[in-house]
Design an enzyme around this catalytic site. Structure first.
Site, PDB file in Angstrom:
ATOM      1  N   TYR A  33      45.605  52.696  92.124  1.00  0.00           N
ATOM      2  CA  TYR A  33      45.660  53.950  91.370  1.00  0.00           C
ATOM      3  C   TYR A  33      47.046  54.230  90.833  1.00  0.00           C
ATOM      4  O   TYR A  33      48.017  53.558  91.206  1.00  0.00           O
ATOM      5  CB  TYR A  33      45.176  55.120  92.236  1.00  0.00           C
ATOM      6  CG  TYR A  33      46.189  55.599  93.272  1.00  0.00           C
ATOM      7  CD1 TYR A  33      46.470  54.849  94.411  1.00  0.00           C
ATOM      8  CD2 TYR A  33      46.866  56.806  93.099  1.00  0.00           C
ATOM      9  CE1 TYR A  33      47.393  55.304  95.350  1.00  0.00           C
ATOM     10  CE2 TYR A  33      47.791  57.261  94.038  1.00  0.00           C
ATOM     11  CZ  TYR A  33      48.050  56.507  95.155  1.00  0.00           C
ATOM     12  OH  TYR A  33      48.964  56.938  96.078  1.00  0.00           O
ATOM     13  N   LYS A 146      49.999  49.842  94.917  1.00  0.00           N
ATOM     14  CA  LYS A 146      49.577  51.243  95.018  1.00  0.00           C
ATOM     15  C   LYS A 146      48.069  51.262  95.259  1.00  0.00           C
ATOM     16  O   LYS A 146      47.263  51.560  94.369  1.00  0.00           O
ATOM     17  CB  LYS A 146      49.976  52.011  93.753  1.00  0.00           C
ATOM     18  CG  LYS A 146      50.139  53.501  93.982  1.00  0.00           C
ATOM     19  CD  LYS A 146      50.889  54.138  92.838  1.00  0.00           C
ATOM     20  CE  LYS A 146      50.791  55.643  92.814  1.00  0.00           C
ATOM     21  NZ  LYS A 146      51.181  56.341  94.035  1.00  0.00           N
ATOM     22  N   GLU A 178      60.200  55.169 103.537  1.00  0.00           N
ATOM     23  CA  GLU A 178      59.919  56.145 102.472  1.00  0.00           C
ATOM     24  C   GLU A 178      59.014  57.240 103.009  1.00  0.00           C
ATOM     25  O   GLU A 178      58.501  57.143 104.126  1.00  0.00           O
ATOM     26  CB  GLU A 178      59.257  55.451 101.271  1.00  0.00           C
ATOM     27  CG  GLU A 178      57.914  54.836 101.607  1.00  0.00           C
ATOM     28  CD  GLU A 178      57.206  54.176 100.424  1.00  0.00           C
ATOM     29  OE1 GLU A 178      57.523  54.492  99.269  1.00  0.00           O
ATOM     30  OE2 GLU A 178      56.312  53.352 100.681  1.00  0.00           O
ATOM     31  N   LEU A 202      56.833  51.514  98.079  1.00  0.00           N
ATOM     32  CA  LEU A 202      56.348  51.544  96.706  1.00  0.00           C
ATOM     33  C   LEU A 202      57.561  51.698  95.798  1.00  0.00           C
ATOM     34  O   LEU A 202      58.434  52.532  96.058  1.00  0.00           O
ATOM     35  CB  LEU A 202      55.398  52.732  96.508  1.00  0.00           C
ATOM     36  CG  LEU A 202      54.796  52.791  95.105  1.00  0.00           C
ATOM     37  CD1 LEU A 202      53.710  51.724  94.951  1.00  0.00           C
ATOM     38  CD2 LEU A 202      54.235  54.167  94.811  1.00  0.00           C
TER      39      LEU A 202
END
Ligand code: PMP
Length: 285
Positions: A33, A146, A178, A202
């Site tokens: 996505y 993702k 993260e 990411l």
């Protein structure tokens, strides 16, 4: 006019039932996505978002099918038909529908679904600064993809929510990776530090904008290198980046004050520079 969806190019009402029982996205989380922000009726940083979508699709060997121009046109249609000017577009591609079996089906027709919803900048929280906690990073080893399979991220975010925090910052071994839905930066002696791009995070579009555009513009050096919690504890400033998070100062980390407990000067400059960048690309913020 308001939130609407788009399935394989067709505009739909969000209440319409479109997921088939054997869609691999539904059964396995087998899909990818993107989320893109719309400001002033225009998509922001759409090109890098679609480039990352192709990276994710390649990572899972799902055929690309749609060109950049087609996907850009779908964004435009959603914006036009919804009448929304400050919004977020969610785009998802799954491997499609096939009898349930872990291995890939012989033939796949990927399924694209998109939706648009209102979104706005949390300027109050940006001004006051937000609170975050640390949680163990329990995700898989391809965080660069993702994937719609977000269980690790969801559990982290929920732990944050239960602690009354805006975000949960994940720690793998001793290394700060993260946030559950954002990238993590700290400022130490005028230098920005953030985790390097590899399989453990990411590669955020906002992160890249900070590193490649905003930091150079403000004369801020950036170090992309691993660091642990004790290093982060000594940070002068901490902030998160993300498409919907934008640039969010953190003022309380696991109960400890960051710097003097207020958003710091470097982060505030970055917030202002980000707003300007959006205004340049989208006409206004
Ligand atoms: N890391 C994770 C795990 C995320 O979900 C997000 C939000 N997409 C980010 C980082 C920030 O990426 P971006 O700036 O592209 O939104």
């Amino acid at each position: 006019m308001g939130p609407i969806g788009l399935v394989d190019g067709r505009i739909i009402d969000l209440s319409e039932k479109i997921v088939e029982m054997e869609d691999r996205g539904y059964q396995f989380g087998d899909g990818v996505y993107e989320v893109t922000r719309i400001y002033n009726g225009r998509p922001f940083a759409l090109r890098p978002h679609i480039d990352r979508l192709y990276h994710s699709l390649r990572g899972l060997r799902i055929p690309g099918v749609y060109t950049f121009d087609e996907l850009a046109a779908f964004h435009e249609r959603l914006i036009k038909e919804s009448g929304l000017t400050s919004a977020a577009v969610y785009l998802q591609i799954t491997r499609g529908v096939a009898p349930r079996y872990h291995g890939f089906p012989e033939t796949t027709v990927p399924r694209l679904t998109m939706s648009i919803r209102p979104a706005k900048t949390n300027t109050e929280l940006q001004a006051s600064g937000a609170k975050a906690i640390y949680v163990p990073d329990e995700r898989w080893l391809r965080c660069d993809i993702k994937s719609i399979n977000l269980l690790g991220n969801i559990l982290a975010k929920q732990a944050g929510k239960e602690a009354g925090a805006f975000e949960a910052v994940q720690v793998r071994g001793r290394i700060v990776t993260e946030g559950s839905s954002s990238n993590f930066f700290l400022v130490k002696d005028g230098v920005l530090w953030t985790h390097p791009v590899n399989n453990l995070i990411l590669s955020g579009i906002t992160r890249t904008l900070v590193i490649e555009k905003l930091a150079p513009q403000l004369g801020l050096p950036v170090i992309e290198k691993e660091f642990d919690r004790s290093f982060a504890f000594k940070a002068d400033e901490i902030f998160l980046t993300g498409t919907t998070t934008e640039i969010m100062p953190l003022v309380l980390m696991d109960g400890d004050r960051v710097g003097d407990g207020k958003p710091g000067p470097v982060t505030r400059k970055l917030v202002a520079a980000y707003d300007e960048l959006v205004a340049q690309e989208c006409g206004s913020k």
